[in-house]
Design a protein around this motif. Structure first.
Motif, PDB file in Angstrom:
ATOM      1  N   SER A 209       0.808  -1.212   0.000  1.00  0.00           N
ATOM      2  CA  SER A 209       0.000   0.000   0.000  1.00  0.00           C
ATOM      3  C   SER A 209       0.845   1.268   0.000  1.00  0.00           C
ATOM      4  O   SER A 209       1.839   1.380   0.714  1.00  0.00           O
ATOM      5  N   ALA A 210       0.395   2.244  -0.799  1.00  0.00           N
ATOM      6  CA  ALA A 210       0.994   3.569  -0.765  1.00  0.00           C
ATOM      7  C   ALA A 210       0.456   4.329   0.439  1.00  0.00           C
ATOM      8  O   ALA A 210      -0.497   3.897   1.097  1.00  0.00           O
ATOM      9  N   THR A 211       1.065   5.462   0.709  1.00  0.00           N
ATOM     10  CA  THR A 211       0.634   6.286   1.835  1.00  0.00           C
ATOM     11  C   THR A 211       0.635   7.744   1.428  1.00  0.00           C
ATOM     12  O   THR A 211       1.338   8.142   0.482  1.00  0.00           O
ATOM     13  N   SER A 212      -0.157   8.553   2.125  1.00  0.00           N
ATOM     14  CA  SER A 212      -0.198   9.981   1.844  1.00  0.00           C
ATOM     15  C   SER A 212      -0.448  10.739   3.136  1.00  0.00           C
ATOM     16  O   SER A 212      -1.121  10.247   4.043  1.00  0.00           O
ATOM     17  N   ARG A 213       0.088  11.949   3.210  1.00  0.00           N
ATOM     18  CA  ARG A 213      -0.121  12.776   4.394  1.00  0.00           C
ATOM     19  C   ARG A 213      -1.505  13.406   4.334  1.00  0.00           C
ATOM     20  O   ARG A 213      -1.900  13.967   3.318  1.00  0.00           O
ATOM     21  N   THR A 214      -2.251  13.324   5.425  1.00  0.00           N
ATOM     22  CA  THR A 214      -3.615  13.836   5.450  1.00  0.00           C
ATOM     23  C   THR A 214      -3.769  15.103   6.277  1.00  0.00           C
ATOM     24  O   THR A 214      -4.697  15.879   6.048  1.00  0.00           O
ATOM     25  N   ALA A 215      -2.908  15.324   7.263  1.00  0.00           N
ATOM     26  CA  ALA A 215      -3.048  16.490   8.128  1.00  0.00           C
ATOM     27  C   ALA A 215      -1.749  16.765   8.859  1.00  0.00           C
ATOM     28  O   ALA A 215      -0.927  15.859   9.045  1.00  0.00           O
ATOM     29  N   SER A 216      -1.570  18.028   9.266  1.00  0.00           N
ATOM     30  CA  SER A 216      -0.433  18.440  10.085  1.00  0.00           C
ATOM     31  C   SER A 216      -0.923  19.472  11.085  1.00  0.00           C
ATOM     32  O   SER A 216      -1.594  20.438  10.709  1.00  0.00           O
ATOM     33  N   TRP A 217      -0.589  19.261  12.370  1.00  0.00           N
ATOM     34  CA  TRP A 217      -0.971  20.181  13.432  1.00  0.00           C
ATOM     35  C   TRP A 217       0.227  20.433  14.334  1.00  0.00           C
ATOM     36  O   TRP A 217       1.069  19.552  14.510  1.00  0.00           O
ATOM     37  N   THR A 218       0.293  21.625  14.892  1.00  0.00           N
ATOM     38  CA  THR A 218       1.410  21.981  15.750  1.00  0.00           C
ATOM     39  C   THR A 218       0.910  22.552  17.072  1.00  0.00           C
ATOM     40  O   THR A 218      -0.218  23.033  17.186  1.00  0.00           O
ATOM     41  N   VAL A 219       1.810  22.490  18.062  1.00  0.00           N
ATOM     42  CA  VAL A 219       1.615  23.155  19.347  1.00  0.00           C
ATOM     43  C   VAL A 219       2.811  24.077  19.530  1.00  0.00           C
ATOM     44  O   VAL A 219       3.935  23.612  19.718  1.00  0.00           O
ATOM     45  N   ALA A 220       2.584  25.374  19.443  1.00  0.00           N
ATOM     46  CA  ALA A 220       3.672  26.329  19.633  1.00  0.00           C
ATOM     47  C   ALA A 220       4.028  26.407  21.107  1.00  0.00           C
ATOM     48  O   ALA A 220       3.159  26.315  21.983  1.00  0.00           O
ATOM     49  N   ALA A 221       5.302  26.564  21.393  1.00  0.00           N
ATOM     50  CA  ALA A 221       5.773  26.627  22.779  1.00  0.00           C
ATOM     51  C   ALA A 221       5.034  27.706  23.552  1.00  0.00           C
ATOM     52  O   ALA A 221       4.830  28.822  23.061  1.00  0.00           O
ATOM     53  N   GLY A 222       4.596  27.368  24.752  1.00  0.00           N
ATOM     54  CA  GLY A 222       3.960  28.314  25.636  1.00  0.00           C
ATOM     55  C   GLY A 222       2.489  28.564  25.403  1.00  0.00           C
ATOM     56  O   GLY A 222       1.854  29.306  26.168  1.00  0.00           O
ATOM     57  N   THR A 223       1.890  27.924  24.376  1.00  0.00           N
ATOM     58  CA  THR A 223       0.502  28.247  24.030  1.00  0.00           C
ATOM     59  C   THR A 223      -0.527  27.295  24.614  1.00  0.00           C
ATOM     60  O   THR A 223      -1.669  27.686  24.863  1.00  0.00           O
ATOM     61  N   GLN A 224      -0.189  26.029  24.781  1.00  0.00           N
ATOM     62  CA  GLN A 224      -1.136  24.999  25.229  1.00  0.00           C
ATOM     63  C   GLN A 224      -2.326  24.897  24.273  1.00  0.00           C
ATOM     64  O   GLN A 224      -3.441  24.550  24.683  1.00  0.00           O
ATOM     65  N   LYS A 225      -2.110  25.138  23.001  1.00  0.00           N
ATOM     66  CA  LYS A 225      -3.182  25.054  22.015  1.00  0.00           C
ATOM     67  C   LYS A 225      -2.639  24.464  20.710  1.00  0.00           C
ATOM     68  O   LYS A 225      -1.473  24.678  20.357  1.00  0.00           O
ATOM     69  N   VAL A 226      -3.496  23.710  20.016  1.00  0.00           N
ATOM     70  CA  VAL A 226      -3.126  23.153  18.714  1.00  0.00           C
ATOM     71  C   VAL A 226      -3.571  24.099  17.608  1.00  0.00           C
ATOM     72  O   VAL A 226      -4.545  24.839  17.758  1.00  0.00           O
ATOM     73  N   ARG A 227      -2.832  24.053  16.516  1.00  0.00           N
ATOM     74  CA  ARG A 227      -3.229  24.839  15.346  1.00  0.00           C
ATOM     75  C   ARG A 227      -2.773  24.101  14.095  1.00  0.00           C
ATOM     76  O   ARG A 227      -1.788  23.344  14.122  1.00  0.00           O
ATOM     77  N   PRO A 228      -3.489  24.290  12.963  1.00  0.00           N
ATOM     78  CA  PRO A 228      -3.107  23.584  11.734  1.00  0.00           C
ATOM     79  C   PRO A 228      -1.793  24.111  11.190  1.00  0.00           C
ATOM     80  O   PRO A 228      -1.407  25.258  11.432  1.00  0.00           O
ATOM     81  N   ALA A 229      -1.100  23.250  10.448  1.00  0.00           N
ATOM     82  CA  ALA A 229       0.188  23.613   9.860  1.00  0.00           C
ATOM     83  C   ALA A 229       0.200  23.192   8.405  1.00  0.00           C
ATOM     84  O   ALA A 229      -0.531  22.280   7.990  1.00  0.00           O
TER      85      ALA A 229
END
Length: 562
Positions: free
Chosen positions: A536-556
């Motif tokens: 099977s092939a694979t593909s990236r579906t999503a990327s999310w980050t947590v910036a230092a000091g924020t305690q929150k996720v955000r899309p990348a």
């Protein structure tokens, strides 16, 4: 670096082994002295064409100056996993800075036999921090395959980057392990984080891919005895893609429930029946013994699996055990029980250990290897009957007042979760990220102390990133619908009702890649095109980050490049 603990291996019913076997175990786990002139005891018996090292090699739990090395010896055709047969044998191990093994930096002997299913575990010590090494084993004139491993950075050392594969829920019957192959092929991983359900206990045909057995498990029964657990571990480690990933990077592992039985707790499991399947103490003891033998982890039965690794000043990684000490899951019809302060998912000692580690100012990032979700999740009551049943099945057939509920996860142990999140808030702890498996879906979530008022109060104490399953069924499989169709409605309803849930994918199978830098923690999710296809092939579906000091996720945007 937290030191590992070694314990006498128990016998089949949890009794301490005779002194002779105890000494063998101690010898296997000690970093053996260099004995260049010593020959293996006895003459290697005739083995099949597959050779003496049929289950590959592995490494795990990297410390700055040591790493654990693993293999399994098959000294004769009769000495198959779980057989209890085969002569005691001595295996040579070697560690080198070079892939061609010119200039060894460590070598020694390890003794094994039927008393530990001919598995070999050694701690290679005296190594340099943040260094790549190659290792192999020898029996007679035959060498094992070569593995690559890497030690952790020195305590307090500045570290620019830590990169790891993140996986969970690999059901042999439900597909092939192409996800492991893709991770092995990257060549850029410092380690692999396996968050549980490394294998499954079911009999052939009991749990597979949309009711289709892609690959039948061995033995052809539900695992209940020591021989069963040993044979199932052996079958998984016979998979070429899993062997390739183990040989590519050190693993850091914990168990969830299927390493023993579904929905396990300290006194039993949903998928355990007494007296037909023996006592839970016996069965869980067999599961723990086989796990200790077959997994590259600094754990012996009777000890503690939860432990903490550190990677310089950049990150600590606290690996939780959320099965051994937990109270029984709440009755699905007694919702107030989830708030009972006397019920626990961690146990008191592990909770104290976790909170102390989270309060440590250094390293910067507090990563938590978390087998089941800690994010509070409310499920919409507006779903149709089919969607409701499918979601209940994904969550373990638990519901309260007709609505699915996560009673097998931290949602079923509210007092413990509140203690963790309030500790983070009250002590102004930042940069805590829970890394989670189990639920066969991908999530990126803020962790609010008060989810009912979030985001109006703006308080997120931590974040959680959840990897999907390698092969185990998820929502579209249960609904028997094409991927990214019916699940979209369920995902939308959950995100609307839970504004702290920022990303949700109920359909993909695959793996994640996590990168930690001083500036952020980032996760990429990858999906397999077809889990039933070994190529099977694979593909990236999503990327999310947590910036230092924020305690929150955000899309990348973009991906973590190998």
């Amino acid at each position: 670096m937290t030191a590992s603990r070694s314990f006498p291996p128990p016998g089949p019913s949890g009794t301490v082994l005779p002194r002779r076997q105890l000494l063998r175990s101690a010898g296997v786990f000690a970093a053996a002295a260099t004995l260049p002139g010593l020959l293996a005891t006895g003459t290697p018996a005739q083995a099949a064409a597959a050779g003496f090292f049929r289950h590959g090699v592995a490494s795990g739990d990297p410390y700055p100056h040591s790493v654990l090395l693993w293999t399994r010896l098959t000294p004769a055709d009769s000495a198959m996993p779980g057989s209890g047969a085969g002569a005691d044998s001595r295996v040579r191990w070697e560690v080198s800075r070079n892939a061609d093994f010119t200039g060894l930096v460590g070598q020694g002997w390890a003794e094994t036999g039927a008393w530990r299913d001919h598995t070999v575990k050694v701690v290679a010590a005296g190594l340099e921090p943040a260094t790549t090494y190659w290792y192999r084993f020898r029996f007679g004139q035959e060498y094992s395959s070569v593995g690559r491993t890497r030690t952790a950075p020195a305590a307090g050392a500045a570290v620019d980057r830590l990169r790891m594969g993140v996986v969970s829920c690999a059901n042999y019957q439900a597909g092939y392990f192409a996800a492991y192959r893709h991770l092995a092929d990257r060549g850029d991983l410092d380690l692999v984080l396996h968050l549980g359900d490394y294998l499954y206990e079911y009999a052939p045909g009991e749990y597979q891919a949309r009711d289709v057995v892609v690959r039948a498990q061995d033995p052809a029964v539900e695992m209940t005895t020591l021989a069963h657990y040993r044979r199932r571990h052996a079958q998984y480690k016979s998979d070429p893609d899993l062997q390739a990933l183990h040989a590519a990077a050190p693993f850091v592992v914990t168990w969830d429930d299927h390493e023993s039985a579904n929905d396990a707790w300290s006194g039993g499991a949903q998928n355990h029946t007494e007296p037909a399947e023996g006592t839970w103490q016996e069965r869980s003891g067999f599961a723990q013994q086989a796990y200790a033998e077959w997994m590259p982890v600094r754990y012996e039965p009777g000890g503690q699996l939860y432990r903490r690794l550190e990677f310089g000043s950049l990150a600590s990684l606290s690996m939780l055990d959320l099965r051994s000490y937990r109270s029984q899951q709440a009755d699905s019809q007694l919702a107030p029980a989830i708030d009972d302060p006397d019920r626990t998912i961690t146990g008191a000692e592990q909770m104290d250990w976790l909170l102390a580690g989270l309060s440590n100012d250094a390293p910067q990032w507090k990563l938590v290897g978390n087998p089941v979700m800690i994010t509070p999740v409310r499920f919409p009551s507006t779903l149709n009957t089919q969607e409701m049943h499918a979601l209940s099945e994904l969550l373990g057939d638990r519901n309260i007042d007709g609505v699915p509920y996560n009673v097998d996860q931290w949602d079923g142990y509210v007092a413990d979760r509140n203690q963790v999140l309030r500790h983070l808030r009250d002590n102004a702890v930042t940069d805590t990220v829970f890394l989670t498996g189990d639920i066969h879906s991908g999530w990126a979530c803020d962790l609010p102390v008060d989810p009912l008022t979030y985001p109006l109060n703006g308080r997120s104490a931590a974040t959680e990133l959840v990897c999907t399953s390698v092969t185990s069924d998820n929502l579209d499989d249960i609904l028997r619908v094409p991927e990214r169709t019916a699940s979209l409605t369920v995902e939308s309803g959950i995100r609307t009702l839970n504004p702290h849930v920022k990303y949700l994918d109920f359909d993909s199978h695959g793996f994640s890649v996590l990168e930690v830098t001083p500036a952020e923690v980032r996760m990429d999710w990858y999906r397999l095109a077809d889990r039933t296809d070994p190529a099977s092939a694979t593909s990236r579906t999503a990327s999310w980050t947590v910036a230092a000091g924020t305690q929150k996720v955000r899309p990348a945007s973009g991906g973590i490049l190998s």
